[in-house]
Design a protein around this motif. Structure first.
Motif, short mmCIF file in Angstrom:
data_model
loop_
_atom_site.label_atom_id
_atom_site.label_comp_id
_atom_site.label_asym_id
_atom_site.label_seq_id
_atom_site.Cartn_x
_atom_site.Cartn_y
_atom_site.Cartn_z
N THR A 41 51.74 13.87 17.20
CA THR A 41 50.86 13.60 18.33
C THR A 41 50.75 12.10 18.53
N VAL A 42 50.93 11.68 19.78
CA VAL A 42 50.80 10.28 20.16
C VAL A 42 49.69 10.21 21.20
N LYS A 43 48.77 9.27 21.00
CA LYS A 43 47.68 9.08 21.97
C LYS A 43 47.52 7.59 22.21
N LYS A 44 47.74 7.18 23.46
CA LYS A 44 47.66 5.77 23.83
C LYS A 44 46.93 5.65 25.17
N ALA A 45 46.34 4.48 25.39
CA ALA A 45 45.63 4.23 26.65
C ALA A 45 45.90 2.81 27.11
N VAL A 46 45.76 2.61 28.42
CA VAL A 46 45.89 1.30 29.01
C VAL A 46 44.89 1.23 30.16
N GLU A 47 44.34 0.05 30.40
CA GLU A 47 43.49 -0.15 31.56
C GLU A 47 44.30 -0.87 32.62
N VAL A 48 44.32 -0.28 33.83
CA VAL A 48 45.06 -0.87 34.93
C VAL A 48 44.08 -1.42 35.95
N GLU A 49 44.50 -2.50 36.59
CA GLU A 49 43.64 -3.17 37.56
C GLU A 49 43.93 -2.66 38.97
N VAL A 53 59.51 23.71 29.38
CA VAL A 53 59.77 25.14 29.56
C VAL A 53 61.25 25.47 29.47
N GLY A 54 62.08 24.49 29.33
CA GLY A 54 63.50 24.74 29.21
C GLY A 54 64.22 23.48 28.79
N GLY A 55 65.33 23.66 28.10
CA GLY A 55 66.10 22.51 27.66
C GLY A 55 66.06 22.38 26.16
N ASP A 56 66.47 21.21 25.69
CA ASP A 56 66.64 21.02 24.26
C ASP A 56 65.59 20.08 23.66
N THR A 57 64.38 20.12 24.18
CA THR A 57 63.30 19.34 23.61
C THR A 57 62.01 20.14 23.74
N SER A 58 61.05 19.86 22.86
CA SER A 58 59.78 20.57 22.88
C SER A 58 58.65 19.55 22.88
N GLN A 59 57.85 19.59 23.93
CA GLN A 59 56.70 18.69 24.01
C GLN A 59 55.67 19.26 24.96
N ARG A 60 54.48 18.76 24.83
CA ARG A 60 53.42 19.01 25.79
C ARG A 60 52.57 17.76 25.82
N GLY A 61 51.86 17.59 26.91
CA GLY A 61 51.07 16.38 27.00
C GLY A 61 50.08 16.43 28.14
N SER A 62 49.28 15.38 28.18
CA SER A 62 48.27 15.25 29.22
C SER A 62 48.05 13.77 29.49
N VAL A 63 47.89 13.43 30.76
CA VAL A 63 47.50 12.08 31.12
C VAL A 63 46.17 12.22 31.84
N ARG A 64 45.21 11.40 31.42
CA ARG A 64 43.86 11.44 31.99
C ARG A 64 43.54 10.09 32.63
N LEU A 76 47.21 8.66 27.74
CA LEU A 76 48.31 9.60 27.60
C LEU A 76 48.31 10.18 26.19
N THR A 77 48.32 11.50 26.11
CA THR A 77 48.41 12.21 24.83
C THR A 77 49.63 13.11 24.89
N MET A 78 50.48 13.02 23.87
CA MET A 78 51.68 13.85 23.82
C MET A 78 51.86 14.46 22.44
N ASP A 79 52.23 15.73 22.43
CA ASP A 79 52.68 16.41 21.21
C ASP A 79 54.17 16.59 21.35
N VAL A 80 54.92 15.98 20.43
CA VAL A 80 56.38 15.98 20.50
C VAL A 80 56.94 16.57 19.23
N ASP A 139 55.79 6.38 19.09
CA ASP A 139 54.50 5.76 19.34
C ASP A 139 54.67 4.45 20.12
N ARG A 140 55.60 3.62 19.69
CA ARG A 140 55.85 2.35 20.37
C ARG A 140 56.45 2.54 21.76
N ARG A 141 57.27 3.56 21.91
CA ARG A 141 57.86 3.86 23.22
C ARG A 141 56.76 4.20 24.21
N VAL A 142 55.81 5.06 23.82
CA VAL A 142 54.71 5.45 24.72
C VAL A 142 53.87 4.23 25.07
#
Length: 158
Positions: free
Chosen positions: A3-11, A76-87, A100-104, A121-124
């Motif tokens: 699980t990766v969870k990161k946030a940023v404040e945008v102007e 839902v298809g392909g060769d990777t498994s993830q789920r996530g949410s952006v708030r 952004l929270t992602m389960d990879v 983690d650094r990529r996100v």
């Protein structure tokens, strides 16, 4: 699964940050390793990525989307498994917190190694910084304000 969870404040105002994030086909402009995103319909996107020399194609389904609040998805298809949410959270009239929270589920030795080294983690973090630069540069290429509700009553947003 990691699980990766990161946030940023945008102007930018909340609606502008949200609107830009709904433009999935623009993701290659700020997401490293994303070659192409094709929006198939309101719920589904097809992704092509190249990360660490490994090319992957997969489909995602948006399972919950509430304008100016959140977008939640899963593969839902392909060769990777993830789920996530952006708030999206309004800080003030001109600032928005994007979280952004992602389960990879890393597949293959290269991805498991990258995960162990903290590269996902650094990529996100980098993708969020680039989104900040992109949306603050004045780029707003549209927005989709529709509501998507979870179809499965047992499905909960992250």
């Amino acid at each position: 699964m990691s699980t990766v969870k990161k946030a940023v404040e945008v102007e930018v105002p909340l609606h502008r940050a949200y609107n830009q994030w709904t433009q999935f086909e623009e993701f290659p402009k700020f997401m490293e390793g994303v070659d192409e995103v094709t929006q198939l319909d309101d719920r589904h996107n097809h992704w092509t990525t190249s990360i660490g020399g490994v090319r992957r194609e997969f489909d995602t389904e948006i399972v919950d989307q509430l304008p100016d609040d959140r977008i939640t998805w899963r593969t839902v298809g392909g060769d990777t498994s993830q789920r996530g949410s952006v708030r999206f959270e309004r800080v003030d009239d001109m600032h928005t917190k994007v979280e952004l929270t992602m389960d990879v589920e890393p597949t293959g030795m290269a991805e498991r190694g990258a995960d162990a080294l903290g590269l996902i983690d650094r990529r996100v973090s980098g993708d969020l910084r680039r989104f900040k630069d992109y949306v603050e540069s004045g780029a707003e290429s549209g927005g989709w304000r529709g509501r998507i509700r979870p179809e499965d009553p047992g499905m909960s947003p992250l």
